[in-house]
Design an enzyme around this catalytic site. Structure first.
Site, mmCIF file in Angstrom:
data_model
loop_
_atom_site.group_PDB
_atom_site.id
_atom_site.type_symbol
_atom_site.label_atom_id
_atom_site.label_comp_id
_atom_site.label_asym_id
_atom_site.label_seq_id
_atom_site.Cartn_x
_atom_site.Cartn_y
_atom_site.Cartn_z
ATOM 1 N N HIS A 18 -2.611 -4.073 -3.464
ATOM 2 C CA HIS A 18 -1.755 -3.240 -4.102
ATOM 3 C C HIS A 18 -0.911 -4.147 -4.787
ATOM 4 O O HIS A 18 -0.684 -5.192 -4.986
ATOM 5 C CB HIS A 18 -0.964 -2.476 -3.081
ATOM 6 N N LYS A 31 4.913 -2.688 -3.234
ATOM 7 C CA LYS A 31 4.543 -2.074 -2.128
ATOM 8 C C LYS A 31 5.354 -2.644 -0.829
ATOM 9 O O LYS A 31 5.116 -3.972 -0.853
ATOM 10 C CB LYS A 31 3.211 -2.050 -1.990
#
Length: 274
Positions: free
Chosen positions: A160, A164
């Site tokens: 990600h 995040k």
């Protein structure tokens, strides 16, 4: 016309959800909520989302209950962070507002608390780690495939963007739980999260879970089944956040059909459990 409140209204997901809802002819945004004492209070949520005025001012979450009651919201969409979402869920449920939640990173205690307030207030809820339709087909494939490859080593890798905050991702953990359940293994005993140092030989029981963070990666998930002389990889890659938003719209259309007092997920929305 379904009346929708959106939390995290000025964030990437919140703004995208607001834009998408305004394109629908069977739903409308009636409330937009941001962090407590937000400097955006009073600004039009549509202008903040880049689509022009929609007549819905952003309010801070300290005024959530008032905003829900005055707007007549029927369902609240939450893509924020776990500790804030827990309070949002409590308030919305107490107001009799149904829930569509894509926030991840809930602890076991928080998740149990969410389920309890939803049951206590008899509201409807769709809570899932990933609203992508493709990802939920990915989960279905894992559920069906894993028992066939039960003697293979299994590793999960997710990647990600560098903003995040939780790891492993909620999607990776859902994949882990799907696999553990399919293998009839206790998730508390078989998860191995990254490896470092002299860890010894890999056991046949363990399921590895690994997280990568970098740049603007929207969301990549892979499950690798490794046997003697071969391996099979099941992959899902999200190119844009619109894949999650499309799933939110599906969930909003489903919410009135959901069972009151319990948490549904995307397998219910997509009819996998019928």
């Amino acid at each position: 016309m379904l009346k929708v409140a959106v939390t995290g209204a000025a964030g990437r997901m919140g703004s995208g959800i607001i834009r998408k809802i305004t394109e629908q002819d069977d739903m409308e945004v009636v409330a937009a909520i941001e962090m407590p004492n937000t400097p955006l209070a009073g600004k039009d949520a549509g202008e903040q989302a880049g689509i022009g005025p929609i007549g819905v001012p952003i309010v801070g979450s300290e005024d959530l209950e008032k905003a829900l009651k005055e707007s007549g919201a029927e369902v609240l969409v939450d893509f924020t962070i776990a500790f804030a979402a827990v309070e949002t869920i409590k308030t919305a449920a107490a107001c009799g507002v149904n829930l569509v939640v894509g926030t991840t990173g809930f602890s076991d205690e928080q998740a149990a608390g969410n389920a309890a307030v939803i049951k206590e207030n008899n509201v409807k809820a769709v809570i899932t780690s990933n609203f992508s339709i493709g990802v939920n087909v990915f989960f279905k494939v894992l559920k069906d495939l894993t028992p066939i490859l039960d003697d293979y080593d299994i590793e999960i890798i997710e990647a990600h963007h560098n903003q995040k905050e939780d790891a492993p991702s909620g999607t990776a953990m859902t994949a882990f739980n799907v696999i553990a359940e399919a293998l009839e293994r206790d998730p508390a005993e078989v998860g191995v999260y990254g490896r470092q140092g002299h860890v010894g030989k890999r056991t046949k029981e363990e399921i590895g879970v690994h997280a990568i963070r970098g740049g603007d990666i929207v969301g990549d998930h892979s499950v690798i089944y490794v046997g003697d002389g071969e391996r099979l990889e099941i992959n899902h890659r999200a190119h844009t956040r619109t894949v999650f938003i499309s799933g939110v719209i599906r969930a909003l259309r489903y919410i009135n059909s959901a069972e009151s007092g319990k948490i549904s997920d995307m397998s219910d929305v997509l009819g996998f459990n019928e």
